[in-house]
Design a protein around this motif. Structure first.
Motif, short mmCIF file in Angstrom:
data_model
loop_
_atom_site.label_atom_id
_atom_site.label_comp_id
_atom_site.label_asym_id
_atom_site.label_seq_id
_atom_site.Cartn_x
_atom_site.Cartn_y
_atom_site.Cartn_z
N SER A 170 1.82 1.87 -4.79
CA SER A 170 2.23 0.69 -5.53
C SER A 170 3.56 0.14 -5.03
CB SER A 170 2.34 1.02 -7.03
OG SER A 170 2.86 -0.06 -7.76
N LEU A 171 4.57 1.02 -4.92
CA LEU A 171 5.89 0.58 -4.51
C LEU A 171 5.90 0.14 -3.05
CD1 LEU A 171 8.83 0.17 -5.34
CD2 LEU A 171 9.28 2.55 -4.70
N GLY A 172 5.12 0.81 -2.21
CA GLY A 172 5.04 0.41 -0.81
C GLY A 172 4.55 -1.02 -0.66
N LYS A 173 3.51 -1.37 -1.41
CA LYS A 173 2.99 -2.74 -1.36
C LYS A 173 3.99 -3.73 -1.95
CE LYS A 173 -1.97 -1.62 -1.49
NZ LYS A 173 -1.85 -0.17 -1.23
N GLU A 174 4.66 -3.31 -3.00
CA GLU A 174 5.64 -4.16 -3.68
C GLU A 174 6.78 -4.56 -2.74
OE1 GLU A 174 8.53 -3.11 -7.35
OE2 GLU A 174 6.41 -2.69 -7.71
N LEU A 175 7.18 -3.64 -1.88
CA LEU A 175 8.33 -3.87 -1.00
C LEU A 175 7.93 -4.18 0.44
CD1 LEU A 175 10.59 -0.94 -2.29
CD2 LEU A 175 10.79 -3.37 -2.85
N ALA A 176 6.65 -4.42 0.68
CA ALA A 176 6.15 -4.56 2.05
C ALA A 176 6.78 -5.71 2.82
CB ALA A 176 4.63 -4.70 2.05
N ARG A 177 7.19 -6.78 2.14
CA ARG A 177 7.79 -7.92 2.84
C ARG A 177 9.30 -7.77 3.00
NH1 ARG A 177 4.45 -12.56 3.16
NH2 ARG A 177 2.30 -11.82 3.15
N THR A 178 9.82 -6.61 2.63
CA THR A 178 11.24 -6.32 2.80
C THR A 178 11.42 -5.35 3.96
OG1 THR A 178 11.42 -4.31 1.42
CG2 THR A 178 11.40 -6.44 0.27
N GLY A 179 12.63 -4.89 4.16
CA GLY A 179 12.90 -3.89 5.20
C GLY A 179 12.81 -2.46 4.68
N ILE A 180 12.25 -2.27 3.49
CA ILE A 180 12.15 -0.94 2.88
C ILE A 180 10.72 -0.43 3.01
CG2 ILE A 180 12.46 0.41 0.76
CD1 ILE A 180 14.38 -1.84 -0.19
N ARG A 181 10.57 0.79 3.52
CA ARG A 181 9.27 1.42 3.67
C ARG A 181 9.18 2.61 2.71
NH1 ARG A 181 8.93 -2.67 5.21
NH2 ARG A 181 8.78 -3.52 7.34
N VAL A 182 8.01 2.76 2.10
CA VAL A 182 7.80 3.82 1.10
C VAL A 182 6.53 4.56 1.45
CG1 VAL A 182 7.68 4.34 -1.37
CG2 VAL A 182 8.77 2.20 -0.60
N ASN A 183 6.65 5.84 1.78
CA ASN A 183 5.49 6.64 2.17
C ASN A 183 5.53 8.00 1.48
OD1 ASN A 183 4.22 4.84 4.27
ND2 ASN A 183 6.25 5.06 5.19
#
Length: 250
Positions: A170-183
Motif C-alpha cells: 500500500s505505502l509503496g504504491k502511495e509513494l511511487a511518484r516520489t523519490g521514496i521506495r518501500v519494499n
C-alpha cells in the motif's frame, strides 16, 4: 566485508540491538552510512552501540515501536542527531508463542500485533515526512515467509507479518511518484536470538520446508537489505523480496 555505496546516507534501524537489526546496521556502517539504533532494551542497545562504533557514526535511543509517542519522539531525535533520515529498516519483532489458535493467549496476541504490525505502521508514519523533505528515502520492512504461507500454531506472528506485507504494498504504491521506495523482505528461518522463543518442533517444521535444508544467516539478510537500502534499488517499490533457501513458491 563487501560494501555498497551508502556514503552519507542516514539510517534508522529498529530492533537494532541484536540479531538481524544489528547485522544490517554493521553492513550499512561499513558501507559509509550513519545509523541510529532503536531498541526497547537500553542495556543491549548501549552494548550494540559500543560494538558498532568502530565501523562508523552510530547513535542509539530507547524506543518502544508499539507506542506512537515514543516513535514520534525517536524520529525527531534521530533526524536531529544525523541531520535527516534517508533509510528506515523495520527489524523490531517478537515471535509470540507456538500454540493452537483456540488456546492463543489474548495478551500475547495483542503484543505481537502491536510490535510487529502496529510498530511498522508507527515508524513509517513518523519517518516518511522526514524523507519527504528531500524527496528521497528507502524503507525496508522485515516480514516473514509465515506472512505469505501462514505457519500453523503461529497465528499471531503469521497475521502480523501478512499485515506488514500488505502495508508495504500500500505505502509503496502511495509513494511511487516520489523519490521514496518501500519494499519488504520475507526471510525463512534466520539464525538469531529470536529462535529462543520458538519451539524445537516449530523450527523443525520450518526447516523441513526449506529446500536448502538450513537456516539463513544474519550476514545473508544484511547483504540483501543493505542493497534494498541503496539508491540502486530504484525501480522496485511495494515489492516482496524472498530470502527463503528455495521455500518461496510465489
Amino acid at each position: 566485508m563487501n560494501t555498497l555505496d551508502l556514503n552519507g546516507r542516514r539510517a534508522v534501524i529498529t530492533g537494532g540491538a541484536r540479531g538481524m537489526g544489528f547485522g544490517i546496521a554493521e553492513k550499512i556502517l561499513a558501507s559509509g552510512g550513519a545509523v541510529d539504533l532503536w531498541d526497547i532494551n537500553p542495556a543491549l542497545l548501549e552494548t550494540a552501540r559500543q560494538s558498532l562504533s568502530s565501523f562508523g557514526p552510530v547513535s542509539a535511543r530507547t524506543v518502544d515501536v508499539s507506542d506512537y509517542a515514543s516513535v514520534e519522539a525517536g524520529a525527531k531525535a534521530a533526524s536531529t542527531a544525523m541531520g535527516g533520515i534517508d533509510i528506515l529498516v523495520n527489524a523490531a519483532g517478537i515471535a509470540g508463542v507456538n500454540t493452537p489458535l483456540a488456546d492463543y493467549p489474548l495478551d500475547t496476541w495483542n503484543a505481537v500485533l502491536n510490535v510487529n504490525l502496529n510498530g511498522t505502521f508507527h515508524t513509517c508514519r513518523a519517518v516518511v515526512p522526514y524523507m519527504a523533505q528531500n524527496d528521497y528515502g528507502r524503507i525496508v520492512n522485515i516480514a516473514s515467509m509465515a506472512g505469505k504461507d501462514g505457519n500453523p500454531n503461529a497465528s499471531a506472528y503469521s497475521v502480523s507479518k501478512a499485515g506488514v506485507i500488505g502495508l508495504t504494498k500500500s505505502l509503496g504504491k502511495e509513494l511511487a511518484r516520489t523519490g521514496i521506495r518501500v519494499n519488504v523482505v520475507c526471510p525463512a528461518v534466520i539464525e538469531t536470538e529470536m529462535l529462543a522463543d520458538v519451539t524445537e518442533e516449530q523450527i523443525g517444521y520450518m526447516l523441513a520446508k526449506i529446500p536448502m535444508g538450513r537456516m539463513g544467516s544474519v550476514a545473508e539478510i544484511a547483504a540483501m537489505v543493505s542493497w534494498m537500502c541503496s539508491a540502486e534499488c530504484s525501480y522496485s517499490t511495494g515489492a516482496v523480496f524472498d530470502l527463503s533457501g528455495g521455500r518461496a513458491t510465489y
